[in-house]
Design a protein around this motif. Sequence first.
Motif, PDB file in Angstrom:
ATOM      1  N   SER A  20      28.854  92.638  42.688  1.00 14.48           N
ATOM      2  CA  SER A  20      28.326  91.287  42.789  1.00 14.48           C
ATOM      3  C   SER A  20      28.511  90.788  44.216  1.00 14.48           C
ATOM      4  O   SER A  20      29.472  91.164  44.888  1.00 14.48           O
ATOM      5  CB  SER A  20      29.059  90.347  41.828  1.00 14.48           C
ATOM      6  OG  SER A  20      28.922  90.774  40.498  1.00 14.48           O
ATOM      7  N   CYS A  21      27.589  89.939  44.639  1.00 10.76           N
ATOM      8  CA  CYS A  21      27.685  89.316  45.960  1.00 10.76           C
ATOM      9  C   CYS A  21      27.309  87.850  45.801  1.00 10.76           C
ATOM     10  O   CYS A  21      26.163  87.535  45.464  1.00 10.76           O
ATOM     11  CB  CYS A  21      26.751  90.003  46.940  1.00 10.76           C
ATOM     12  SG  CYS A  21      26.593  89.167  48.537  1.00 10.76           S
ATOM     13  N   VAL A  22      28.293  86.985  46.028  1.00 14.19           N
ATOM     14  CA  VAL A  22      28.060  85.553  45.953  1.00 14.19           C
ATOM     15  C   VAL A  22      27.758  85.038  47.357  1.00 14.19           C
ATOM     16  O   VAL A  22      28.534  85.276  48.293  1.00 14.19           O
ATOM     17  CB  VAL A  22      29.277  84.833  45.358  1.00 14.19           C
ATOM     18  CG1 VAL A  22      29.024  83.335  45.318  1.00 14.19           C
ATOM     19  CG2 VAL A  22      29.583  85.359  43.967  1.00 14.19           C
ATOM     20  N   ALA A  23      26.643  84.349  47.492  1.00 11.14           N
ATOM     21  CA  ALA A  23      26.177  83.867  48.787  1.00 11.14           C
ATOM     22  C   ALA A  23      26.341  82.359  48.904  1.00 11.14           C
ATOM     23  O   ALA A  23      26.243  81.634  47.908  1.00 11.14           O
ATOM     24  CB  ALA A  23      24.705  84.250  48.968  1.00 11.14           C
ATOM     25  N   SER A  24      26.560  81.907  50.121  1.00 10.00           N
ATOM     26  CA  SER A  24      26.641  80.473  50.384  1.00 10.00           C
ATOM     27  C   SER A  24      26.255  80.213  51.833  1.00 10.00           C
ATOM     28  O   SER A  24      26.233  81.122  52.663  1.00 10.00           O
ATOM     29  CB  SER A  24      28.046  79.949  50.094  1.00 10.00           C
ATOM     30  OG  SER A  24      29.003  80.593  50.901  1.00 10.00           O
ATOM     31  N   GLY A  25      25.922  78.961  52.108  1.00  6.62           N
ATOM     32  CA  GLY A  25      25.622  78.572  53.477  1.00  6.62           C
ATOM     33  C   GLY A  25      24.159  78.668  53.863  1.00  6.62           C
ATOM     34  O   GLY A  25      23.808  78.417  55.025  1.00  6.62           O
ATOM     35  N   PHE A  26      23.319  79.048  52.920  1.00  4.25           N
ATOM     36  CA  PHE A  26      21.882  79.105  53.185  1.00  4.25           C
ATOM     37  C   PHE A  26      21.155  78.944  51.843  1.00  4.25           C
ATOM     38  O   PHE A  26      21.772  78.980  50.779  1.00  4.25           O
ATOM     39  CB  PHE A  26      21.489  80.419  53.868  1.00  4.25           C
ATOM     40  CG  PHE A  26      21.719  81.665  53.053  1.00  4.25           C
ATOM     41  CD1 PHE A  26      23.002  82.210  52.931  1.00  4.25           C
ATOM     42  CD2 PHE A  26      20.683  82.304  52.402  1.00  4.25           C
ATOM     43  CE1 PHE A  26      23.227  83.353  52.182  1.00  4.25           C
ATOM     44  CE2 PHE A  26      20.892  83.446  51.649  1.00  4.25           C
ATOM     45  CZ  PHE A  26      22.169  83.978  51.541  1.00  4.25           C
ATOM     46  N   THR A  27      19.833  78.761  51.924  1.00  5.28           N
ATOM     47  CA  THR A  27      19.030  78.559  50.716  1.00  5.28           C
ATOM     48  C   THR A  27      18.727  79.922  50.109  1.00  5.28           C
ATOM     49  O   THR A  27      17.705  80.555  50.400  1.00  5.28           O
ATOM     50  CB  THR A  27      17.739  77.793  51.035  1.00  5.28           C
ATOM     51  OG1 THR A  27      18.077  76.610  51.762  1.00  5.28           O
ATOM     52  CG2 THR A  27      17.022  77.407  49.736  1.00  5.28           C
ATOM     53  N   PHE A  28      19.642  80.366  49.257  1.00  9.55           N
ATOM     54  CA  PHE A  28      19.647  81.723  48.711  1.00  9.55           C
ATOM     55  C   PHE A  28      18.293  82.121  48.127  1.00  9.55           C
ATOM     56  O   PHE A  28      17.802  83.225  48.356  1.00  9.55           O
ATOM     57  CB  PHE A  28      20.736  81.818  47.646  1.00  9.55           C
ATOM     58  CG  PHE A  28      20.844  83.156  46.978  1.00  9.55           C
ATOM     59  CD1 PHE A  28      20.317  83.346  45.698  1.00  9.55           C
ATOM     60  CD2 PHE A  28      21.489  84.217  47.597  1.00  9.55           C
ATOM     61  CE1 PHE A  28      20.431  84.573  45.064  1.00  9.55           C
ATOM     62  CE2 PHE A  28      21.603  85.448  46.973  1.00  9.55           C
ATOM     63  CZ  PHE A  28      21.074  85.628  45.704  1.00  9.55           C
TER      64      PHE A  28
END
Length: 114
Positions: A20-28
């Motif tokens: 799993s890769c949780v993303a943040s800081g941009f409009t995924f």
Amino acid sequence: VRLVESGGGLVDPGGSLILSCVASGFTFRTFVMSWYRQAPGKERELVASITAAGGSTTYADSIKGRFTISRDNVKNTVYLQMNRLKPEDTAVYFCHVRIIRSYWGQGSQVTVSS
């Protein structure tokens, strides 16, 4: 931009893992997401990519039919389901997004060995 992988580990040949890769800081939901891997002594290689809405995927020939990339645009998470793992799948797996430049997660070690 932050990408945080999880889910790696040691597995027997023929086994399964899900990364799993949780993303943040941009409009995924508006960006293509990818998984790369790097084995010891080898260059980093593209494993799989998925389009922003998840409607199209691409895979490296070496893992086609065994791995599945997917994403959840509500949870800002991209997944890599890995089945029928082989010793040659042993590598550090990285989550990737390109927003003008490349951003990488910290990597997740996958070791396939009996």
